[in-house]
Motif scaffolding. Structure first.
Motif, mmCIF file in Angstrom:
data_model
loop_
_atom_site.group_PDB
_atom_site.id
_atom_site.type_symbol
_atom_site.label_atom_id
_atom_site.label_comp_id
_atom_site.label_asym_id
_atom_site.label_seq_id
_atom_site.Cartn_x
_atom_site.Cartn_y
_atom_site.Cartn_z
ATOM 1 N N TYR A 1 0.857 -1.181 0.000
ATOM 2 C CA TYR A 1 0.000 0.000 0.000
ATOM 3 C C TYR A 1 0.895 1.233 0.000
ATOM 4 C CZ TYR A 1 1.063 0.282 4.981
ATOM 5 O OH TYR A 1 1.713 0.374 6.175
ATOM 6 N N SER A 2 0.332 2.358 -0.352
ATOM 7 C CA SER A 2 1.089 3.601 -0.411
ATOM 8 C C SER A 2 1.166 4.246 0.964
ATOM 9 C CB SER A 2 0.413 4.572 -1.382
ATOM 10 O OG SER A 2 0.948 5.873 -1.244
ATOM 11 N N MET A 3 2.348 4.628 1.378
ATOM 12 C CA MET A 3 2.496 5.344 2.642
ATOM 13 C C MET A 3 2.072 6.800 2.495
ATOM 14 S SD MET A 3 3.332 3.350 5.081
ATOM 15 C CE MET A 3 3.671 4.557 6.339
ATOM 16 N N HIS A 4 1.932 7.297 1.263
ATOM 17 C CA HIS A 4 1.500 8.681 1.057
ATOM 18 C C HIS A 4 0.004 8.845 1.330
ATOM 19 C CE1 HIS A 4 5.421 9.708 -0.420
ATOM 20 N NE2 HIS A 4 5.370 8.660 -1.232
ATOM 21 N N HIS A 5 -0.771 7.842 0.963
ATOM 22 C CA HIS A 5 -2.214 7.830 1.216
ATOM 23 C C HIS A 5 -2.577 6.419 1.666
ATOM 24 C CE1 HIS A 5 -2.496 11.733 -0.670
ATOM 25 N NE2 HIS A 5 -1.767 11.259 -1.676
ATOM 26 N N PRO A 6 -2.239 6.059 2.901
ATOM 27 C CA PRO A 6 -2.393 4.672 3.342
ATOM 28 C C PRO A 6 -3.848 4.192 3.347
ATOM 29 C CG PRO A 6 -1.378 6.029 5.060
ATOM 30 C CD PRO A 6 -1.708 6.917 3.930
ATOM 31 N N ALA A 7 -4.058 3.080 2.683
ATOM 32 C CA ALA A 7 -5.358 2.411 2.653
ATOM 33 C C ALA A 7 -5.114 0.902 2.631
ATOM 34 C CB ALA A 7 -6.163 2.874 1.445
ATOM 35 N N PRO A 8 -4.518 0.352 3.702
ATOM 36 C CA PRO A 8 -4.175 -1.070 3.693
ATOM 37 C C PRO A 8 -5.326 -2.017 4.004
ATOM 38 C CG PRO A 8 -3.463 -0.081 5.739
ATOM 39 C CD PRO A 8 -4.012 1.035 4.894
ATOM 40 N N ALA A 9 -6.484 -1.501 4.430
ATOM 41 C CA ALA A 9 -7.570 -2.377 4.860
ATOM 42 C C ALA A 9 -7.982 -3.407 3.813
ATOM 43 C CB ALA A 9 -8.762 -1.554 5.331
ATOM 44 N N PRO A 10 -8.203 -3.043 2.543
ATOM 45 C CA PRO A 10 -8.588 -4.074 1.561
ATOM 46 C C PRO A 10 -7.541 -5.189 1.432
ATOM 47 C CG PRO A 10 -9.025 -1.894 0.677
ATOM 48 C CD PRO A 10 -8.241 -1.698 1.938
ATOM 49 N N ALA A 11 -6.269 -4.824 1.454
ATOM 50 C CA ALA A 11 -5.216 -5.845 1.355
ATOM 51 C C ALA A 11 -5.203 -6.736 2.588
ATOM 52 C CB ALA A 11 -3.856 -5.178 1.158
ATOM 53 N N ILE A 12 -5.464 -6.167 3.749
ATOM 54 C CA ILE A 12 -5.510 -6.965 4.981
ATOM 55 C C ILE A 12 -6.660 -7.954 4.911
ATOM 56 C CG2 ILE A 12 -5.955 -6.875 7.465
ATOM 57 C CD1 ILE A 12 -4.476 -4.160 7.462
ATOM 58 N N LEU A 13 -7.835 -7.483 4.526
ATOM 59 C CA LEU A 13 -8.997 -8.375 4.444
ATOM 60 C C LEU A 13 -8.774 -9.488 3.424
ATOM 61 C CD1 LEU A 13 -11.815 -5.697 4.716
ATOM 62 C CD2 LEU A 13 -11.001 -7.276 6.500
ATOM 63 N N GLN A 14 -8.142 -9.161 2.309
ATOM 64 C CA GLN A 14 -7.836 -10.184 1.302
ATOM 65 C C GLN A 14 -6.836 -11.195 1.865
ATOM 66 O OE1 GLN A 14 -6.151 -8.652 -2.315
ATOM 67 N NE2 GLN A 14 -6.741 -10.475 -3.464
ATOM 68 N N ALA A 15 -5.824 -10.730 2.576
ATOM 69 C CA ALA A 15 -4.835 -11.634 3.168
ATOM 70 C C ALA A 15 -5.463 -12.520 4.232
ATOM 71 C CB ALA A 15 -3.669 -10.827 3.753
ATOM 72 N N LEU A 16 -6.392 -11.976 5.007
ATOM 73 C CA LEU A 16 -7.075 -12.777 6.025
ATOM 74 C C LEU A 16 -7.909 -13.891 5.397
ATOM 75 C CD1 LEU A 16 -8.201 -9.980 8.506
ATOM 76 C CD2 LEU A 16 -6.582 -11.842 8.989
ATOM 77 N N ALA A 17 -8.447 -13.639 4.215
ATOM 78 C CA ALA A 17 -9.286 -14.630 3.539
ATOM 79 C C ALA A 17 -8.483 -15.649 2.734
ATOM 80 C CB ALA A 17 -10.275 -13.917 2.618
#
Length: 142
Positions: free
Chosen positions: A99-115
């Protein structure tokens, strides 16, 4: 940038390890603060109890810290700031999302990794052998 990353994941149940986070963030419904210090030796066991590591070290563009490889070797997928070094992980690279540290939006990647399904044990073992301290740091010290 770190606080922006954490604000972006407030809706996800998250364990925050290390001291001071509670003081900075206050009560958050989905955050569990683990203030105990963890030695580097204990990180593999800690990561093995989790499914995803959210790494938010904003100063890495061409590499990542040792926690990323340690987590992968323990069977934990990783969501971290985007950088070119992920390709160096070879077959394990798909276990890492960026994810980009300039505009962090890691939630979708986290949810995908959890699944996602667990990492292949043979791949984890190969990763530990190829990227472990003995192989990477040993030649520098020996």
């Amino acid at each position: 940038r770190r606080f922006a990353t954490l604000r972006a994941v407030e809706a996800i149940r998250t364990d925050l390890h290390g001291s001071g986070w509670r003081d900075w963030l206050g009560h958050k419904r989905n955050f569990r603060y683990v203030d105990a210090q963890t030695s580097h030796r204990d990180l593999p066991a800690l990561f093995a109890r989790h499914r995803v590591l959210l790494d938010f070290a904003p100063n890495w563009d061409e590499g990542f810290n040792d926690r990323v490889v340690t987590a992968l070797g323990a069977g934990c997928r990783v969501v971290t700031s985007r950088n070119a070094a992920v390709a160096e992980l070879g077959a394990a690279a798909p276990l890492v999302s960026g994810y980009s540290m300039h505009h962090p939006a890691p939630a979708p990647a986290i949810l995908q990794a959890l699944a996602a399904p667990p990492a292949d044990p043979a791949l984890r073992e190969a990763l530990r052998a190829e990227h472990g301290w003995a192989r990477c740091v040993g030649p520098l010290l020996g």
